[in-house]
Design a protein around this motif. Structure first.
Motif, mmCIF file in Angstrom:
data_model
loop_
_atom_site.group_PDB
_atom_site.id
_atom_site.type_symbol
_atom_site.label_atom_id
_atom_site.label_comp_id
_atom_site.label_asym_id
_atom_site.label_seq_id
_atom_site.Cartn_x
_atom_site.Cartn_y
_atom_site.Cartn_z
ATOM 1 N N VAL A 56 -6.869 -9.653 -6.367
ATOM 2 C CA VAL A 56 -6.136 -8.517 -5.790
ATOM 3 C C VAL A 56 -5.485 -7.749 -6.932
ATOM 4 N N ILE A 57 -5.814 -6.465 -7.025
ATOM 5 C CA ILE A 57 -5.344 -5.630 -8.130
ATOM 6 C C ILE A 57 -4.254 -4.688 -7.629
ATOM 7 N N ILE A 58 -3.100 -4.757 -8.268
ATOM 8 C CA ILE A 58 -1.947 -3.956 -7.861
ATOM 9 C C ILE A 58 -1.465 -3.121 -9.041
ATOM 10 N N PRO A 59 -1.702 -1.800 -9.047
ATOM 11 C CA PRO A 59 -1.084 -0.946 -10.068
ATOM 12 C C PRO A 59 0.394 -0.753 -9.722
ATOM 13 N N VAL A 60 1.246 -0.843 -10.708
ATOM 14 C CA VAL A 60 2.689 -0.821 -10.445
ATOM 15 C C VAL A 60 3.337 0.329 -11.207
ATOM 16 N N TYR A 61 3.960 1.220 -10.455
ATOM 17 C CA TYR A 61 4.720 2.304 -11.073
ATOM 18 C C TYR A 61 5.903 2.626 -10.167
ATOM 19 N N ASN A 62 7.098 2.487 -10.703
ATOM 20 C CA ASN A 62 8.317 2.835 -9.957
ATOM 21 C C ASN A 62 8.399 2.087 -8.624
ATOM 22 N N ALA A 63 8.135 0.802 -8.655
ATOM 23 C CA ALA A 63 8.061 0.039 -7.401
ATOM 24 C C ALA A 63 8.873 -1.246 -7.470
ATOM 25 N N GLU A 64 9.957 -1.251 -8.210
ATOM 26 C CA GLU A 64 10.728 -2.483 -8.365
ATOM 27 C C GLU A 64 11.247 -3.027 -7.037
ATOM 28 N N LYS A 65 11.502 -2.146 -6.072
ATOM 29 C CA LYS A 65 12.047 -2.573 -4.783
ATOM 30 C C LYS A 65 10.992 -3.212 -3.880
ATOM 31 N N TYR A 66 9.717 -2.928 -4.143
ATOM 32 C CA TYR A 66 8.671 -3.270 -3.186
ATOM 33 C C TYR A 66 7.629 -4.254 -3.703
ATOM 34 N N VAL A 67 7.483 -4.357 -5.015
ATOM 35 C CA VAL A 67 6.336 -5.086 -5.565
ATOM 36 C C VAL A 67 6.342 -6.567 -5.187
ATOM 37 N N ILE A 100 -3.429 -9.510 -9.798
ATOM 38 C CA ILE A 100 -3.337 -8.876 -11.104
ATOM 39 C C ILE A 100 -2.420 -7.666 -11.004
ATOM 40 N N LEU A 101 -1.294 -7.730 -11.686
ATOM 41 C CA LEU A 101 -0.352 -6.617 -11.749
ATOM 42 C C LEU A 101 -0.613 -5.825 -13.018
ATOM 43 N N VAL A 102 -0.761 -4.516 -12.880
ATOM 44 C CA VAL A 102 -0.893 -3.645 -14.054
ATOM 45 C C VAL A 102 0.303 -2.698 -14.047
ATOM 46 N N GLU A 103 1.281 -3.022 -14.867
ATOM 47 C CA GLU A 103 2.519 -2.224 -14.926
ATOM 48 C C GLU A 103 2.270 -1.015 -15.830
ATOM 49 N N ASP A 104 2.599 0.192 -15.297
ATOM 50 C CA ASP A 104 2.168 1.450 -15.915
ATOM 51 C C ASP A 104 3.340 2.251 -16.481
ATOM 52 N N LYS A 105 4.140 1.575 -17.311
ATOM 53 C CA LYS A 105 5.307 2.204 -17.966
ATOM 54 C C LYS A 105 6.225 2.908 -16.961
ATOM 55 N N SER A 106 6.726 2.145 -16.030
ATOM 56 C CA SER A 106 7.631 2.680 -15.009
ATOM 57 C C SER A 106 8.990 3.007 -15.607
ATOM 58 N N PRO A 107 9.634 4.066 -15.111
ATOM 59 C CA PRO A 107 10.985 4.392 -15.580
ATOM 60 C C PRO A 107 12.067 3.513 -14.959
ATOM 61 N N ASP A 108 11.729 2.759 -13.902
ATOM 62 C CA ASP A 108 12.715 1.865 -13.291
ATOM 63 C C ASP A 108 12.538 0.456 -13.874
ATOM 64 N N HIS A 109 12.937 -0.568 -13.142
ATOM 65 C CA HIS A 109 12.859 -1.943 -13.638
ATOM 66 C C HIS A 109 11.631 -2.688 -13.103
ATOM 67 N N SER A 110 10.547 -1.951 -12.883
ATOM 68 C CA SER A 110 9.331 -2.579 -12.371
ATOM 69 C C SER A 110 8.778 -3.637 -13.317
ATOM 70 N N LEU A 111 8.818 -3.377 -14.611
ATOM 71 C CA LEU A 111 8.279 -4.344 -15.574
ATOM 72 C C LEU A 111 9.025 -5.669 -15.470
ATOM 73 N N GLN A 112 10.329 -5.609 -15.389
ATOM 74 C CA GLN A 112 11.120 -6.837 -15.255
ATOM 75 C C GLN A 112 10.772 -7.565 -13.958
ATOM 76 N N ALA A 113 10.620 -6.814 -12.868
ATOM 77 C CA ALA A 113 10.262 -7.423 -11.579
ATOM 78 C C ALA A 113 8.897 -8.106 -11.670
ATOM 79 N N CYS A 114 7.954 -7.476 -12.365
ATOM 80 C CA CYS A 114 6.621 -8.056 -12.528
ATOM 81 C C CYS A 114 6.654 -9.309 -13.400
ATOM 82 N N GLU A 115 7.453 -9.278 -14.447
ATOM 83 C CA GLU A 115 7.589 -10.443 -15.322
ATOM 84 C C GLU A 115 8.148 -11.635 -14.557
ATOM 85 N N GLU A 116 9.103 -11.378 -13.685
ATOM 86 C CA GLU A 116 9.689 -12.446 -12.871
ATOM 87 C C GLU A 116 8.658 -13.020 -11.906
#
Length: 313
Positions: A5-16, A33-49
């Protein structure tokens, strides 16, 4: 089944997290598979967790760590995937319990290269419902009745309104067929890269209907949806459709096996939305120009002039 399952992630810290966990509930899901796309919010941190919390979750970014858009992010996810099947999910959407019920049976047939299902709507807030209900209502995004795979491409192209449309969230593809038969994956378009991809996919692969009369996944509608904002803006749809049909025509014009009447229809759609997007003073000039240029097509009955005139107002 082993599904990536492929999930592109951008500005989705609340939902991912909800998206990921809805996928992990399915035993058929081999990896998310999460592909974090340089979000301006904290999506990268949420994905790392999420990657730390779940063994089946894998996190990637583009090599340059920059923003590339949803299409290239899905392409990177496909490249990194190792399952036998590929499914997609937007980071603010989620799967339902029946998501892969049809796939488990249909993919027993090796001729089935893809399966599509229906997408429902979930409004995350009353404000979102108030803003976007007229756009989505509580309707399913679906193909309205079951069709033979060979009817899907011409149905989408010629009769999109009456044929219906399926969503990436409800689509599962045999990975080997995708890699071998689809000449180009997602294009780096700002809008409608998913619809353009579905047009091409339905031409190259045999896609079968799964569950199309009830939702297998839910579209999450909230105030900050990028696509929702564009689709609900009356000034933008014509512009975005020009992009869609331009890219579609750029593909079909060089595809020798596509019938000429379909190429003409796509060219008509491209020009029609160009006219719709033109300033009022230019509309008639453009119509007259195309009537002259396309006289032979009109004479042969392959061209529908009335469609043009409906765009003048």
């Amino acid at each position: 089944m082993k599904i990536s399952v492929i999930i592109p992630v951008y500005n989705a810290e609340k939902y991912v997290a909800d998206a990921v966990e809805s996928a992990l509930k399915h035993d058929e899901v081999f990896e998310v598979i999460l592909v974090e796309d340089k979000s301006p919010d904290h999506s990268l941190q949420a994905c790392e967790e999420l990657e730390l919390r779940y063994d089946r979750v894998k996190l990637y970014q583009h090599p340059d760590k920059q923003n590339h858009g949803a299409g290239p992010s899905r392409n990177l996810g496909i490249q990194k995937s190792t399952g036998d099947f590929v499914a997609f999910l937007d980071a603010d959407d989620y799967y339902l319990a029946n998501r892969f019920d049809a796939e488990k049976e249909l993919f027993k047939n090796p001729k089935v290269e893809g399966v599509y299902g229906a997408l429902g709507v979930h409004y995350y807030s009353e404000k979102a419902k108030e803003q976007y209900y007229n756009l989505f209502k509580n309707s399913l995004t679906t193909v309205y009745k079951k069709h033979d795979p060979k009817q899907v491409f011409p149905g989408l192209i010629h009769k999109l309104g009456s044929f219906g449309l399926f969503s990436l969230d409800g689509l599962t593809i045999r990975r080997e067929s995708l890699i071998k038969k689809v000449k180009l994956l997602f294009k780096p378009m700002k809008l409608h890269e998913d619809t353009e991809f579905l047009f091409r996919l339905s031409y190259y692969l045999d896609l079968y209907p799964g569950i199309i009369d009830e939702a297998v996944a839910m579209r999450g509608v909230h105030e900050s949806n990028r696509i929702t904002k564009v689709d609900s803006n009356k000034a933008k749809p014509a512009i975005s459709r020009v992009i869609l049909w331009n890219e579609t025509y750029n593909w079909v014009k060089d595809e020798e096996t596509i019938p000429e009447n379909i190429k003409i229809h796509i060219k008509r759609m491209q020009r029609s939305f160009e006219i719709a997007n033109a300033p009022k003073l230019k509309k008639w000039a453009m119509i007259l120009k195309y009537l002259v240029v396309d006289y032979q097509s009109i004479k042969s009955g392959l061209y529908n002039i009335n469609f043009r005139y409906s765009l003048i107002s």
